[in-house]
Scaffold this active site. Sequence first.
Site, mmCIF file in Angstrom:
data_model
loop_
_atom_site.group_PDB
_atom_site.id
_atom_site.type_symbol
_atom_site.label_atom_id
_atom_site.label_comp_id
_atom_site.label_asym_id
_atom_site.label_seq_id
_atom_site.Cartn_x
_atom_site.Cartn_y
_atom_site.Cartn_z
ATOM 1 N N ASP A 1 56.627 36.333 35.399
ATOM 2 C CA ASP A 1 56.230 37.136 34.636
ATOM 3 C C ASP A 1 55.496 37.040 33.354
ATOM 4 O O ASP A 1 54.461 37.782 33.219
ATOM 5 C CB ASP A 1 57.075 38.783 35.017
ATOM 6 C CG ASP A 1 57.219 39.375 36.702
ATOM 7 O OD1 ASP A 1 56.603 39.611 37.235
ATOM 8 O OD2 ASP A 1 58.253 38.990 36.472
ATOM 9 N N TYR B 1 59.523 46.779 39.249
ATOM 10 C CA TYR B 1 61.007 46.502 37.867
ATOM 11 C C TYR B 1 60.774 46.714 37.042
ATOM 12 O O TYR B 1 59.965 46.340 36.549
ATOM 13 C CB TYR B 1 61.069 44.388 37.710
ATOM 14 C CG TYR B 1 62.928 44.564 38.615
ATOM 15 C CD1 TYR B 1 62.708 44.534 40.603
ATOM 16 C CD2 TYR B 1 63.996 44.355 38.782
ATOM 17 C CE1 TYR B 1 63.410 43.916 41.849
ATOM 18 C CE2 TYR B 1 64.883 44.549 39.421
ATOM 19 C CZ TYR B 1 64.824 43.983 40.502
ATOM 20 O OH TYR B 1 65.888 43.808 41.084
HETATM 21 CU CU CU Z 1 66.939 42.217 41.877
#
Ligand code: CU
Length: 721
Positions: A364, A453
Amino acid sequence: MEGKNFFRCFFFICSVLLITLFTIFNFPNPISSKVELLQCATNSAWCTSKNRILRHPTAASLPHDHTSDVPHHPLDPLTIIEMNKVHKVIKSLFENSAYAVHSLILEDPDKEVVLKWKKGDALPERKASVIARASGKNYLLTVGVESGEVVEHDTSHISGYPYVTLDDMQKVMSAPFASAHFNRTIVERGVDLNHVACLPFSPGWYGEAEDGRRLVKLECFNTEGTANFYMRPIEGIIVVTDIDTNEVVELVDKSKHIPIPKAAGTDYRLSAQNGPMIKLANPVSMEQPNGPNFVIEDEHLVKWANWEFHLRPDPRAGVMISRAKVLDMETGLFRNVMYQGFSSELFVPYMNPEEAWYFKTYMDAGEYGFGLQALALEPLNDCPRNAQYMDAVFAASDGTPYVRSNMICIFERYAGDTAWRHTESPVVVDKEIREARPKISLVVRMVASLANYDYVMDWEFHSDGLIHIKVSLTGIVIVKGTSYVNMNQVNQNEELYGTLLSDNIIGVVHDHYVNYYLDMDIDGSDNSFVNVHLQREYTKGKSPRKSYMKVNKTVAKTEKEAQIKLKLYDPSEFHVINPNKRTKVGNPVGYKVVPAGTAASLLDPEDPPQKRSSFTNNQIWVTRYNKSEQWAGGLFAYQSHGEDTLQVWSDRDRPIENTDIVLWYTLGFHHVPCQEDFPIMPTISSGFDLKPVNFFERNPVLRVAPYVENELPVCKAAVSS
Ligand SMILES: [Cu+2]
Ligand SMILES: *[C@@H]1O[C@H](CO)[C@@H](O)[C@H](O)[C@H]1NC(C)=O
Ligand SMILES: *[C@@H]1O[C@H](CO)[C@@H](O)[C@H](O)[C@H]1NC(C)=O
Ligand SMILES: *[C@@H]1O[C@H](CO)[C@@H](O)[C@H](O)[C@H]1NC(C)=O
């Protein structure tokens, strides 16, 4: 109503005192202001004051216009004025033909220069480090902010691309709709084309066939009836698209039999909840009537208790901590602990080898820009009332600056814990002894939202010298559609690759790793790494005891000796020491890394994602300091092959004894999703410590005063008007 009048009354009684207080606070006389505070606290004037209800309007927390900011410190990020100058240079460099700026940040001056610099000195030459793309080529440039001088660095030997820009992502999201096949398959699956969102996921890298084009793999969701469209995947469709041309390269169209999971019960917003609420009727807050104990000087220099450090936002790492120093109460001098620390890379491999899933192995920081994805924090809920906020100035893909407000928060935490304590019973001494001290710490926080997320990233400084580095995971688990609605439909040996979370939804098993770059400089740059091995020794009949645990210290001579895999039954402590400086009794001064979040990767070392994220091969690494080795997954992580990684640098096996070294720690989580993770997951956290070992002569928080009743405010909830 009565309560309101009561508060108003108190406000009048205390207002005179308040005015006196403000006058006193403007003078540096801490003793007299403390006395006044005591009187006011008992009358609860603070509790009704505007300052409590609206946050202290200090310079650092006021929304401020950054257009005229100037740098004060060699490590201050580029200002708007500076970025605009660099932008002009870039524009003329590419002669107004198409280019994209992927990163435009300060190029840190050389370490020796920063170490020598003192407040009041002229700043070293300001330079920008620019990563750009034009005509299908990556550019790594150093641009003199004032001189406009451009130095191009050769990166032709490094595979991969810089992280995608927000522009890239926005543009490519509409690409699938140019395909008639795509439209057809969406309609055939019963989804309204007006309720489809396609998200650009990085493709990883799986062989040379994928080289030569910057690709994304779009996965699409049905957005109808919920804000949580991640729970409504249109399973099996992957639209492989060229980011540069927006051309659809390949359309994977599998799993047509899998229904779209329903929208009901997936929304996490307050407005979507019906039914009884868990109620905490009595609010909990931390009150600081006297304001915070920290100051942020010149926008970026944080001073709190015995700590001082430079803090800046970074589009790739998120938060960068530099020049962290701690005050030694014995000598009154600041001592170096860490030159620079930041989260260097992430790795999130999903454990499903099927066509629509195998590539989901995200890095990321290097693929999306961890800091770029850190949105504004939500006061009172992301950070407590007593927090102050720091804005970031980032560059858009044309190279022009923009402000990301409230990206970082800074606050003091008192969580009711003790810094140290002891009770001595009156059986031994005449009068019972009770000594306890409150533990107060300073937290620096950022939250990056990588599509589904959310990563809450904390640096927590303690006055006993400890630094706690914590990662909390929350947000939405990426799920896979399935035709199953109950486990009794699943054959015993059938591979689900995860857990059935709800009707037609499987939470796929995955890992999260965050690698930290920690350039420790313990009382200076020349340090060594020591493996403090704990081993079983036998007494061989010389004692009634058969065995004991013994400490055996080994200094790592080269980088390979510092590639550490943690072992529960063969334990060690890991110290970074300064071999040239000893305490009064002769121990080398040091800090240790205290591991936690120790999940280790189970992928094959030769698996392409594991090679690219090979920083997860070990939990601890130590390399020789090298200014250009910062990003554990490589400078250009996007579609990288894995030849510019921490593993490769460390395998050079350079000497690391009594020299400038960098410690790297990989924090890991295995995540087998469970039903509680649906539709949004409760936060899970883990964090490791950097803790002094023989760094101080004695307990550094011995001379901390305890709290007494009158010093602490007792407040009711804020009165609403
Ligand atoms: Cu996770
Ligand atoms: C696909 O559907 C979208 C949305 O209705 C539409 O804008 C687009 O033109 C369609 N594409 C094709 C190739 O028909
Ligand atoms: C200490 O550890 C080193 C390295 O593992 C080993 O070679 C040495 O024998 C050990 N020494 C003792 C006294 O156990
Ligand atoms: C510093 O790092 C770069 C990138 O890994 C490498 O090319 C260079 O050889 C390194 N220098 C030294 C002295 O190790």
